[in-house]
Every structure is written in C-alpha cells, then in structure tokens.
Design a protein around this motif. Structure first.
Motif, PDB file in Angstrom:
ATOM      1  N   GLN A  14       0.811  -1.218   0.000  1.00 22.05           N
ATOM      2  CA  GLN A  14       0.000   0.000   0.000  1.00 22.05           C
ATOM      3  C   GLN A  14       0.846   1.271   0.000  1.00 22.05           C
ATOM      4  N   THR A  16       2.957   3.961  -1.523  1.00 19.42           N
ATOM      5  CA  THR A  16       3.157   4.436  -2.896  1.00 19.42           C
ATOM      6  C   THR A  16       4.270   5.474  -3.001  1.00 19.42           C
ATOM      7  N   ASP A  17       4.517   6.198  -1.943  1.00 22.06           N
ATOM      8  CA  ASP A  17       5.546   7.240  -1.965  1.00 22.06           C
ATOM      9  C   ASP A  17       6.923   6.600  -1.791  1.00 22.06           C
TER      10      ASP A  17
END
Length: 88
Positions: A14, A16-17
């Motif tokens: 989860q 994403t960065d």
C-alpha cells in the motif's frame, strides 16, 4: 500483537511514496539486522524492570549519585544496618 508476513506484505504494497518506502525499508532492515547481543533488552521481562526503575526514579526512590563504588557500598551497608531503608 501478532502479525503475519502476509499482513506485513499487504501493508508494504500500500506504500506508494518512494520516500515512505525507503523509511519502511530502513525500519525493517534495522529489525532484521539488529544486534542479537542486545535483544535481551527488548524482552518483556527486562522491559518490566525498566518500567519499575522509571517508576522508582519518578517517585524519588533512588540513591546517589556516588563518586566511587566504595561510597555506594558504604551507603548500602548503612542501609542494610538500618533494616533495608536506604534513605540517608
């Protein structure tokens, strides 16, 4: 709290960065590569003792500081002679 590898993988998926992913990587790497010689410190037994020591310190149930080990031993000897009360 017991976490499965599957749950951990799901959390990682989860992210994403890229910066957050790097932070997660470093945190996990630190856990995996932690010095096993220090793992005793994180046991529940040792942490209970740490909490007890923190409570004693916060309540003023400490002695010292002492300039030398001999001073500390003399203090303990006097406390034992008084029946265990180490407050001078």
């Amino acid at each position: 709290m017991a976490v499965t590898k599957e749950e951990l993988h799901r959390l990682i998926d989860q992210i994403t960065d890229p910066a957050d992913l790097e932070i997660a990587y470093e945190a996990l790497r630190a856990v995996v590569e932690s010095d096993q010689d220090q793992s005793w410190f994180w046991t529940e037994y040792w942490q209970a003792g740490e909490r007890e020591a923190d409570e004693d310190k916060a309540s003023g149930r400490i002695s010292g500081p002492f300039g030398t080990a001999d001073e500390a031993v003399r203090h303990l000897d006097r406390a034992a002679a008084k029946g265990g009360n180490d407050e001078d």
